[in-house]
Design an enzyme around this catalytic site. Sequence first.
Site, PDB file in Angstrom:
ATOM      1  N   ASN A   9       0.853  -1.170   0.069  1.00 33.76           N
ATOM      2  CA  ASN A   9       0.006   0.016  -0.090  1.00 33.76           C
ATOM      3  C   ASN A   9       0.934   1.100  -0.001  1.00 33.76           C
ATOM      4  OD1 ASN A   9      -1.746   2.177   0.320  1.00 33.76           O
ATOM      5  ND2 ASN A   9      -2.551   1.299   2.465  1.00 33.76           N
ATOM      6  N   TRP A  10       0.971   1.919  -1.281  1.00 34.75           N
ATOM      7  CA  TRP A  10       1.928   3.028  -1.261  1.00 34.75           C
ATOM      8  C   TRP A  10       1.356   4.411  -0.542  1.00 34.75           C
ATOM      9  CZ3 TRP A  10       3.532   2.197  -7.011  1.00 34.75           C
ATOM     10  CH2 TRP A  10       4.562   1.105  -7.276  1.00 34.75           C
ATOM     11  N   LYS A  11       0.003   4.389  -0.161  1.00 37.40           N
ATOM     12  CA  LYS A  11      -0.676   5.443   0.575  1.00 37.40           C
ATOM     13  C   LYS A  11      -0.313   6.536  -0.466  1.00 37.40           C
ATOM     14  CE  LYS A  11      -0.125   3.002   4.781  1.00 37.40           C
ATOM     15  NZ  LYS A  11      -0.278   3.184   6.095  1.00 37.40           N
ATOM     16  N   HIS A  96      -9.602   0.976   4.770  1.00 33.06           N
ATOM     17  CA  HIS A  96      -8.302   0.990   5.391  1.00 33.06           C
ATOM     18  C   HIS A  96      -8.561   2.050   6.458  1.00 33.06           C
ATOM     19  CE1 HIS A  96      -4.180   2.304   6.153  1.00 33.06           C
ATOM     20  NE2 HIS A  96      -3.941   1.122   5.454  1.00 33.06           N
ATOM     21  N   GLU A  98      -6.920   4.133   7.562  1.00 31.68           N
ATOM     22  CA  GLU A  98      -6.816   5.773   7.342  1.00 31.68           C
ATOM     23  C   GLU A  98      -8.251   6.415   6.762  1.00 31.68           C
ATOM     24  OE1 GLU A  98      -3.162   5.154   5.487  1.00 31.68           O
ATOM     25  OE2 GLU A  98      -2.558   4.660   7.618  1.00 31.68           O
ATOM     26  N   GLU A 168      -5.189  -5.072  10.231  1.00 30.13           N
ATOM     27  CA  GLU A 168      -4.383  -4.192  10.471  1.00 30.13           C
ATOM     28  C   GLU A 168      -4.824  -3.401  12.041  1.00 30.13           C
ATOM     29  OE1 GLU A 168      -2.210  -2.729   6.731  1.00 30.13           O
ATOM     30  OE2 GLU A 168      -4.141  -1.610   6.963  1.00 30.13           O
ATOM     31  N   GLY A 174       2.234   2.472  10.866  1.00 33.08           N
ATOM     32  CA  GLY A 174       3.185   3.293  10.817  1.00 33.08           C
ATOM     33  C   GLY A 174       3.845   3.702  12.068  1.00 33.08           C
ATOM     34  N   SER A 211       3.403  -1.981  10.485  1.00 31.60           N
ATOM     35  CA  SER A 211       4.867  -1.798  10.685  1.00 31.60           C
ATOM     36  C   SER A 211       5.542  -3.268  10.245  1.00 31.60           C
ATOM     37  CB  SER A 211       4.878  -1.627  12.111  1.00 31.60           C
ATOM     38  OG  SER A 211       4.734  -0.249  12.447  1.00 31.60           O
ATOM     39  N   GLY A 232       2.794  -0.883   4.373  1.00 36.90           N
ATOM     40  CA  GLY A 232       2.902   0.497   3.922  1.00 36.90           C
ATOM     41  C   GLY A 232       4.509   1.009   3.558  1.00 36.90           C
ATOM     42  N   GLY A 233       5.078   1.722   4.704  1.00 33.28           N
ATOM     43  CA  GLY A 233       6.388   2.410   4.502  1.00 33.28           C
ATOM     44  C   GLY A 233       7.342   1.355   4.054  1.00 33.28           C
TER      45      GLY A 233
HETATM   46  P1  13P Z   1       3.006   0.345   7.748  1.00 38.56           P
HETATM   47  O1  13P Z   1       3.856  -0.937   7.131  1.00 38.56           O
HETATM   48  O2  13P Z   1       3.722   1.747   7.176  1.00 38.56           O
HETATM   49  O3  13P Z   1       2.660   0.368   9.108  1.00 38.56           O
HETATM   50  O4  13P Z   1       1.433   0.587   6.917  1.00 38.56           O
HETATM   51  C1  13P Z   1       0.596  -0.505   7.253  1.00 38.56           C
HETATM   52  C2  13P Z   1      -0.715  -0.186   6.482  1.00 38.56           C
HETATM   53  O5  13P Z   1      -1.314   0.850   6.818  1.00 38.56           O
HETATM   54  C3  13P Z   1      -0.760  -1.015   5.022  1.00 38.56           C
HETATM   55  O6  13P Z   1      -1.929  -0.706   4.578  1.00 38.56           O
END
Ligand code: 13P
Length: 241
Positions: A9-11, A96, A98, A168, A174, A211, A232-233
């Site tokens: 997930n590149w957000k 998600h 967020e 999640e 994050g 994470s 994500g990251g």
């Molecule tokens: P991180 O891996 O940056 O914690 O993000 C997780 C996430 O929300 C993937 O959708």
Amino acid sequence: MRSLVYAANWKMHLPPAEARGFAARFLELTRPAEGRELWFFPPAVSLETTAAALNTRPDIRVGAQDVYWEPKGAFTGATSVALASGAGASGALVGHSERRHVFGETDAETGLKVRALLGAGMVPMLCVGEKLAEREAGQTEAVVRRQLHAGLEGLDAAALARVLIAYEPVWAIGTGRNATPPDAAVVHRSIRKDLAALGARGRLPVLYGGSVNKGNVLGLLAEEEVDGVLVGGASLDPEGW
Ligand code: 13P
């Protein structure tokens, strides 16, 4: 052996030029592997570029980070399922954390999005997870159950078989603080019971996210209950990913 799903997930990162560069490098570095499916969820503006580059590989699928359930019309800023599909997406994240906690998406809205995707033959990856206060109050399983029911209630077994779930925990996203593998496995087991109660037959993939990185991914995947990861990251660097 169960197959594993690795989802990126590149957000709000990687505009089209950077997404193109990522895809080119990633294709150089990797080959398809049996029992491994890869998903990429780029931002909407990079969907078409990413899909054009990565849909060339049968083990890779590209999806939107969010969709709106209405088919078309005056919905400024929104991406319909048909728009995402036209850009090369074969699925989308739904609910998600967020979207839920920054943008105020409701449980009911996740249900509409799941149905809109399934109606178009696309794959929803329904994200569920509790906030820290909910975990501390012992409500984790109840919160996740509520989110699963809102997203999936009333779907038949054939529709449910096309859904992916990502657990999640909000407090792990994050923050560098991931659930331990046994913590994740407990919730994944509860999710499987909920899915069975909703009418799912067979094993739906249940991914863990929050994470995840190179240092902890093997421990998580060693849990029989964990069918993959949503990252994500750590998914933004083609070398590491
Ligand atoms: P991180 O891996 O940056 O914690 O993000 C997780 C996430 O929300 C993937 O959708």
